[in-house]
Design an enzyme around this catalytic site. Sequence first.
Site, PDB file in Angstrom:
ATOM      1  N   GLY A 265       3.056  -2.085   5.034  1.00  0.00           N
ATOM      2  CA  GLY A 265       3.963  -3.211   4.843  1.00  0.00           C
ATOM      3  C   GLY A 265       5.293  -2.812   4.229  1.00  0.00           C
ATOM      4  N   THR A 266       5.254  -1.925   3.262  1.00  0.00           N
ATOM      5  CA  THR A 266       6.491  -1.499   2.603  1.00  0.00           C
ATOM      6  C   THR A 266       7.441  -0.849   3.602  1.00  0.00           C
ATOM      7  OG1 THR A 266       5.336  -1.204   0.509  1.00  0.00           O
ATOM      8  CG2 THR A 266       7.440  -0.051   0.756  1.00  0.00           C
TER       9      THR A 266
ATOM     10  N   GLN B 160       0.408 -10.827   4.344  1.00  0.00           N
ATOM     11  CA  GLN B 160      -0.665 -11.657   3.785  1.00  0.00           C
ATOM     12  C   GLN B 160      -1.283 -12.593   4.822  1.00  0.00           C
ATOM     13  OE1 GLN B 160      -2.133 -11.760   0.684  1.00  0.00           O
ATOM     14  NE2 GLN B 160      -0.903 -10.029  -0.040  1.00  0.00           N
TER      15      GLN B 160
ATOM     16  N   CYS C 282       3.958  -4.952 -16.365  1.00  0.00           N
ATOM     17  CA  CYS C 282       4.378  -4.366 -17.619  1.00  0.00           C
ATOM     18  C   CYS C 282       5.378  -3.252 -17.319  1.00  0.00           C
ATOM     19  CB  CYS C 282       3.174  -3.815 -18.362  1.00  0.00           C
ATOM     20  SG  CYS C 282       3.539  -3.342 -20.044  1.00  0.00           S
TER      21      CYS C 282
ATOM     22  N   ASN D 135       2.364 -13.529  -1.379  1.00  0.00           N
ATOM     23  CA  ASN D 135       1.233 -12.813  -1.970  1.00  0.00           C
ATOM     24  C   ASN D 135       0.836 -13.325  -3.349  1.00  0.00           C
ATOM     25  OD1 ASN D 135       3.904 -11.552  -2.053  1.00  0.00           O
ATOM     26  ND2 ASN D 135       3.020 -10.129  -3.521  1.00  0.00           N
TER      27      ASN D 135
HETATM   28  C1  LIG Z   1       0.900  -5.694   0.091  1.00  0.00           C
HETATM   29  C2  LIG Z   1       2.159  -6.311   0.583  1.00  0.00           C
HETATM   30  C3  LIG Z   1       3.210  -5.523   1.072  1.00  0.00           C
HETATM   31  C4  LIG Z   1       3.176  -4.021   1.025  1.00  0.00           C
HETATM   32  O1  LIG Z   1       2.279  -3.485   1.979  1.00  0.00           O
HETATM   33  P1  LIG Z   1       1.773  -1.967   1.775  1.00  0.00           P
HETATM   34  O2  LIG Z   1       1.050  -1.662   3.053  1.00  0.00           O
HETATM   35  O3  LIG Z   1       0.842  -2.001   0.601  1.00  0.00           O
HETATM   36  O4  LIG Z   1       2.961  -1.126   1.555  1.00  0.00           O
HETATM   37  C5  LIG Z   1       4.345  -6.147   1.557  1.00  0.00           C
HETATM   38  N1  LIG Z   1       4.429  -7.485   1.582  1.00  0.00           N
HETATM   39  C6  LIG Z   1       3.439  -8.291   1.131  1.00  0.00           C
HETATM   40  C7  LIG Z   1       3.606  -9.774   1.199  1.00  0.00           C
HETATM   41  C8  LIG Z   1       2.280  -7.728   0.609  1.00  0.00           C
HETATM   42  O5  LIG Z   1       1.314  -8.518   0.148  1.00  0.00           O
END
Ligand SMILES: *Cc1c(COP(=O)(O)O)cnc(C)c1O
Length: 387
Positions: free
Chosen positions: A71-72, A180, A326, A151
């Site tokens: 996702g990142t 999500q 934190c 999220n």
């Molecule tokens: C977890 C998440 C990401 C990041 O995804 P990764 O695969 O962990 O890098 C991006 N956007 C949302 C809304 C997420 O919940």
Amino acid sequence: MPMVYLDHSATTPLDPEVLQAMMPYLTEEFGNASSVYGLGQRARQAIDQARDEVAAFYGVAAKEVIFTSGGTEGDNFALQGIAQRNADRGRHVITSTIEHDAVLRSADALERDGFEVTRLGVDRDGLVDPAELGRALRPDTILVSIMHANNEIGTVEPIRELVTVTRERSSAYFHSDAVQSTGKIPTTVTELGVDLLSMSAHKLHGPKGVGCLVVRSGVRLAPQLLGGGHERNRRAGTENVAGIVGLAKAIGIAQRDMAKNTAHLTGLRDRLIEGVLDRIPGAALTGHSVNRLPHHASFLFQGVEGESLLLQLDMDGIAASSGSACTSGSLEPSHVILALGYPRERALGSLRLSVGKGNTDADIDLVLDRLPEMVARLRAMTPISAA
Ligand SMILES: *Cc1c(COP(=O)(O)O)cnc(C)c1O
């Protein structure tokens, strides 16, 4: 003591069926998909088949799916890739204040590169207002990036309406972070109407480190990783064959079981929400009460620090999450809870419980049994005012 895992919005356990599908590509079928001999070509076929399945799930063509590391990367790729390739058309980008950091930090980086960013606020339920988006759109807007589901608070955004407004007022591309929502609620790209969509396998019982960015054909997008000609020259790097196979399998299972899972998850979620609001005075639900993810319950507890609550829950074997983080020794409230309009002290008292298909009624009973006394105990000792 068995662990009760209630943090499925952070990550999920790998489905045994997914592991089974991946196993050959972690062992004997180790070929590089670019190699000409049989071993390599079998890896290529596995990727091709996975791409077909992912494309069918989203209702797009196979060539519109780019595999990523999650996702990142998908979010960074969409924002940076669109901005770099379309700066000749304009330098204005619109997003929201409740996006994942992968979008927010990418937007910050665009600002440093001379782009202008508008961050739309949300209402108390976390909804972005299509009319407000309409007013923010300009002739030089090149991209709108609004997440499908949040999220931290579980709110599902009105993406279709937001896309409609965007199309009426501009030629900007529309990207949505569907990390999500994928596998939980319908995410067909044709129905949502978006141009780009990012997802990640580990949020739906797939492996970590793999995801995809769906990019409708015709969208001008600059590659971010340069090297070989992988992914039709859009994302270089030897393919994560096992990961890609696992991603497609996880999507297939989610699609196959969606009706069954939704009924199970919403049942657990609603028992949690009703039970917590019923038994704990001064508890409030965050996010939308109806337009929310089927597995997601999130709360604010007046006069309690969410972080302290997490430690208490952990001692009882319950894994949960709080939106706060934190950073450098001081507790920072979540940017999402603040965006809902809560003051800092209240925002620190956040708790997220996200259920999964492996959870049972007994897990919910345990939380509903333990949580009220934990909150009461922390209230008695916390420095935060209970006012
Ligand atoms: C977890 C998440 C990401 C990041 O995804 P990764 O695969 O962990 O890098 C991006 N956007 C949302 C809304 C997420 O919940």
